[in-house]
Design a protein around this motif. Structure first.
Motif, PDB file in Angstrom:
ATOM      1  N   CYS A  64       0.841  -1.201   0.000  1.00  0.00           N
ATOM      2  CA  CYS A  64       0.000   0.000   0.000  1.00  0.00           C
ATOM      3  C   CYS A  64       0.876   1.252   0.000  1.00  0.00           C
ATOM      4  N   PRO A  65       0.727   2.138  -0.981  1.00  0.00           N
ATOM      5  CA  PRO A  65       1.566   3.347  -1.021  1.00  0.00           C
ATOM      6  C   PRO A  65       1.212   4.364   0.050  1.00  0.00           C
ATOM      7  N   TYR A  66       0.065   4.187   0.723  1.00  0.00           N
ATOM      8  CA  TYR A  66      -0.375   5.131   1.749  1.00  0.00           C
ATOM      9  C   TYR A  66      -0.166   4.614   3.169  1.00  0.00           C
ATOM     10  N   GLY A  67       0.282   3.379   3.323  1.00  0.00           N
ATOM     11  CA  GLY A  67       0.468   2.827   4.655  1.00  0.00           C
ATOM     12  C   GLY A  67      -0.831   2.642   5.413  1.00  0.00           C
ATOM     13  N   VAL A  68      -1.892   2.272   4.719  1.00  0.00           N
ATOM     14  CA  VAL A  68      -3.220   2.176   5.324  1.00  0.00           C
ATOM     15  C   VAL A  68      -3.427   0.848   6.035  1.00  0.00           C
ATOM     16  N   ILE A  69      -3.061  -0.250   5.402  1.00  0.00           N
ATOM     17  CA  ILE A  69      -3.418  -1.580   5.909  1.00  0.00           C
ATOM     18  C   ILE A  69      -2.502  -1.961   7.065  1.00  0.00           C
ATOM     19  N   ASP A  70      -3.082  -2.665   8.035  1.00  0.00           N
ATOM     20  CA  ASP A  70      -2.334  -3.061   9.224  1.00  0.00           C
ATOM     21  C   ASP A  70      -2.844  -4.417   9.687  1.00  0.00           C
ATOM     22  N   GLN A  71      -2.037  -5.094  10.503  1.00  0.00           N
ATOM     23  CA  GLN A  71      -2.403  -6.389  11.074  1.00  0.00           C
ATOM     24  C   GLN A  71      -2.693  -6.243  12.563  1.00  0.00           C
ATOM     25  N   ARG A  72      -3.656  -6.986  13.048  1.00  0.00           N
ATOM     26  CA  ARG A  72      -3.930  -7.020  14.474  1.00  0.00           C
ATOM     27  C   ARG A  72      -2.968  -8.000  15.145  1.00  0.00           C
ATOM     28  N   ARG A  73      -2.477  -7.588  16.294  1.00  0.00           N
ATOM     29  CA  ARG A  73      -1.467  -8.393  16.972  1.00  0.00           C
ATOM     30  C   ARG A  73      -2.014  -9.728  17.458  1.00  0.00           C
ATOM     31  N   ASP A  74      -3.307  -9.767  17.794  1.00  0.00           N
ATOM     32  CA  ASP A  74      -3.831 -11.003  18.373  1.00  0.00           C
ATOM     33  C   ASP A  74      -4.040 -12.105  17.353  1.00  0.00           C
ATOM     34  N   ASP A  75      -4.365 -11.746  16.085  1.00  0.00           N
ATOM     35  CA  ASP A  75      -4.602 -12.804  15.093  1.00  0.00           C
ATOM     36  C   ASP A  75      -3.785 -12.654  13.813  1.00  0.00           C
ATOM     37  N   GLY A  76      -3.120 -11.501  13.602  1.00  0.00           N
ATOM     38  CA  GLY A  76      -2.249 -11.329  12.445  1.00  0.00           C
ATOM     39  C   GLY A  76      -2.959 -11.022  11.147  1.00  0.00           C
ATOM     40  N   ARG A  77      -4.296 -10.980  11.144  1.00  0.00           N
ATOM     41  CA  ARG A  77      -5.009 -10.715   9.901  1.00  0.00           C
ATOM     42  C   ARG A  77      -5.011  -9.221   9.576  1.00  0.00           C
ATOM     43  N   ALA A  78      -5.223  -8.912   8.299  1.00  0.00           N
ATOM     44  CA  ALA A  78      -5.210  -7.533   7.822  1.00  0.00           C
ATOM     45  C   ALA A  78      -6.599  -6.922   7.980  1.00  0.00           C
ATOM     46  N   TRP A  79      -6.624  -5.631   8.358  1.00  0.00           N
ATOM     47  CA  TRP A  79      -7.879  -4.918   8.556  1.00  0.00           C
ATOM     48  C   TRP A  79      -7.733  -3.503   8.029  1.00  0.00           C
ATOM     49  N   LYS A  80      -8.829  -2.959   7.516  1.00  0.00           N
ATOM     50  CA  LYS A  80      -8.861  -1.579   7.042  1.00  0.00           C
ATOM     51  C   LYS A  80     -10.313  -1.193   6.768  1.00  0.00           C
ATOM     52  N   CYS A  81     -10.492   0.077   6.384  1.00  0.00           N
ATOM     53  CA  CYS A  81     -11.820   0.592   6.040  1.00  0.00           C
ATOM     54  C   CYS A  81     -12.429  -0.211   4.891  1.00  0.00           C
ATOM     55  N   THR A  82     -13.712  -0.507   5.017  1.00  0.00           N
ATOM     56  CA  THR A  82     -14.460  -1.184   3.950  1.00  0.00           C
ATOM     57  C   THR A  82     -15.393  -0.227   3.216  1.00  0.00           C
ATOM     58  N   LEU A  83     -15.343   1.076   3.558  1.00  0.00           N
ATOM     59  CA  LEU A  83     -16.301   2.061   3.099  1.00  0.00           C
ATOM     60  C   LEU A  83     -17.723   1.586   3.431  1.00  0.00           C
ATOM     61  N   CYS A  84     -17.821   0.918   4.581  1.00  0.00           N
ATOM     62  CA  CYS A  84     -19.104   0.388   5.073  1.00  0.00           C
ATOM     63  C   CYS A  84     -19.835  -0.355   3.956  1.00  0.00           C
ATOM     64  N   TYR A  85     -19.187  -1.393   3.430  1.00  0.00           N
ATOM     65  CA  TYR A  85     -19.735  -2.158   2.313  1.00  0.00           C
ATOM     66  C   TYR A  85     -21.142  -2.669   2.612  1.00  0.00           C
ATOM     67  N   ASP A  86     -21.373  -3.080   3.869  1.00  0.00           N
ATOM     68  CA  ASP A  86     -22.702  -3.573   4.214  1.00  0.00           C
ATOM     69  C   ASP A  86     -23.738  -2.459   4.178  1.00  0.00           C
ATOM     70  N   ARG A  87     -23.357  -1.250   4.563  1.00  0.00           N
ATOM     71  CA  ARG A  87     -24.311  -0.134   4.571  1.00  0.00           C
ATOM     72  C   ARG A  87     -24.613   0.365   3.161  1.00  0.00           C
ATOM     73  N   ILE A  88     -23.564   0.562   2.346  1.00  0.00           N
ATOM     74  CA  ILE A  88     -23.826   1.110   1.018  1.00  0.00           C
ATOM     75  C   ILE A  88     -24.557   0.098   0.146  1.00  0.00           C
ATOM     76  N   GLY A  89     -24.388  -1.194   0.440  1.00  0.00           N
ATOM     77  CA  GLY A  89     -25.155  -2.211  -0.282  1.00  0.00           C
ATOM     78  C   GLY A  89     -26.632  -2.139   0.025  1.00  0.00           C
ATOM     79  N   ALA A  90     -26.974  -1.539   1.161  1.00  0.00           N
ATOM     80  CA  ALA A  90     -28.369  -1.350   1.559  1.00  0.00           C
ATOM     81  C   ALA A  90     -28.820   0.090   1.340  1.00  0.00           C
ATOM     82  N   ASN A  91     -28.097   0.828   0.480  1.00  0.00           N
ATOM     83  CA  ASN A  91     -28.416   2.226   0.159  1.00  0.00           C
ATOM     84  C   ASN A  91     -28.368   3.132   1.382  1.00  0.00           C
ATOM     85  N   LEU A  92     -27.439   2.846   2.295  1.00  0.00           N
ATOM     86  CA  LEU A  92     -27.229   3.682   3.466  1.00  0.00           C
ATOM     87  C   LEU A  92     -25.897   4.415   3.333  1.00  0.00           C
ATOM     88  N   THR A  93     -25.782   5.543   3.995  1.00  0.00           N
ATOM     89  CA  THR A  93     -24.537   6.313   4.012  1.00  0.00           C
ATOM     90  C   THR A  93     -23.550   5.659   4.964  1.00  0.00           C
TER      91      THR A  93
END
Length: 348
Positions: free
Chosen positions: A213-242
């Motif tokens: 990532c050129p912006y240094g956005v993505i990071d891993q959680r120490r407890d499980d090592g998986r990557a996490w970041k903003c999803t742009l609220c994929y579940d909300r926008i899929g339901a026509n929500l802000t």
């Protein structure tokens, strides 16, 4: 993976990702000139997405208690205190103390006495227009934190040459996302809205996406090592929500909608700020011809990107991989041919 000749291709990446009938590309426009640093976006993001807290850290002399984007901070409001740029002083509005510029609305609030509501006794005052409404009317906006006393003021009322810059940072949802290119499990995927989402249930914690990532956005959680970041609220926008952050923003600094519409709105906003005497206003991440093909989340800044901790010329880190692989293939074939020629010559 597209080669270097296609980095400035179509702005909407969803059709290339397998969505031939994709809806309009959605995104964020963050206008830092009306951000008040309230961190409502951070709180809303954590509450809706169940993002865990990472502890309180006041980071020395800063009011910023998150510091940067991380696996547990998908929105980060940066606080930057700096000397005002040369020539940045403007005359104070009537009823407003001398200092950094304030909007007419802020000036009216400052001049209004506690009992003078502008209405008949017993009638509640009319609500103030929203930030977006004032933008549409072309009204010059405040720069920094609004209120009866503009930013950069000291307790004694003496003039100060300091100003606050605020930035609610977030994943940029790049048009050409290197994190997608390097993910070996397909955990990172492009949605029909043109955004980039991590599926934690199939993330193996390899961490390849983090340096990509050129912006240094993505990071891993120490407890499980998986990557996490903003999803742009994929579940909300899929339901026509802000998205939660934009829904919670009290000044409408974070604006959500079709990306083409946001870009047009942002250009008009910059023009109005320039006319209002703020020549340093500029857009960041809006240009489809930049090193990432344009961002799905872009910003209006009041200073150079480096001041906000943003790279001045971001480039997709995997941009040159196809050309590198072709060169490697040619070099490998050349070596094989040389070995064969040497072997045949030796036999003769």
């Amino acid at each position: 993976m597209p080669d270097a000749a296609h980095w400035s291709a179509a702005v909407d990446p969803a059709p290339d990702a397998g969505y031939p009938d994709a809806p309009p590309r959605m995104g964020f426009f963050t206008d830092t000139s009306v951000c008040i640093g309230c961190k409502a976006c951070e709180v809303a993001c954590k509450e809706w997405n169940a993002v865990p807290q990472q502890g309180l850290d006041l980071l020395g002399m800063s009011y910023d208690n998150t510091g940067a984007l991380s696996a547990n901070s998908w929105r980060h409001v940066a606080f930057i205190e700096q000397a005002r740029p040369a020539g940045g002083h403007q005359p104070a509005l009537a009823g407003t103390p001398a200092g950094p510029p304030a909007s007419p609305t802020s000036a009216a609030i400052a001049a209004r006495s506690p009992v003078d509501t502008g209405t008949r006794p017993g009638t509640p005052p009319a609500p103030e227009p929203s930030a977006a409404a004032r933008m549409a009317l072309g009204e010059p906006e405040f720069l920094g934190m609004p209120g009866s006393v503009p930013p950069g003021r000291q307790r004694g009322g003496d003039r100060s040459d300091l100003r606050w810059l605020m930035l609610s940072d977030v994943c940029k949802h790049c048009t050409h996302a290197a994190c997608l290119d390097v993910c070996p499990t397909g955990s990172l995927f492009r949605t029909e809205f043109g955004t980039v989402v991590v599926q934690q249930d199939i993330c193996n914690g390899c961490g390849y996406c983090i340096p990509a990532c050129p912006y240094g956005v993505i990071d891993q959680r120490r407890d499980d090592g998986r990557a996490w970041k903003c999803t742009l609220c994929y579940d909300r926008i899929g339901a026509n929500l802000t998205p939660a952050c934009a829904q919670a923003c009290p000044t409408e600094s974070i604006q959500y909608g079709p990306l083409d519409e946001l870009r047009q709105r942002a250009r008009s906003r910059v023009e109005r700020l320039h006319l209002a005497g703020t020549p340093e206003a500029r857009l960041y991440g809006h240009d489809p011809a930049d090193g990432v093909g344009g961002d799905g989340a872009f910003f209006l800044l009041l200073d150079e990107p480096e001041v906000y901790g943003l790279p001045p010329d971001p480039v997709v880190t995997t941009r040159d991989l196809p050309l590198m692989w072709r060169h490697a293939a040619v070099a490998g074939l050349t070596m094989i041919a040389a070995v064969v020629v040497a072997f045949v010559g030796h036999r003769r």
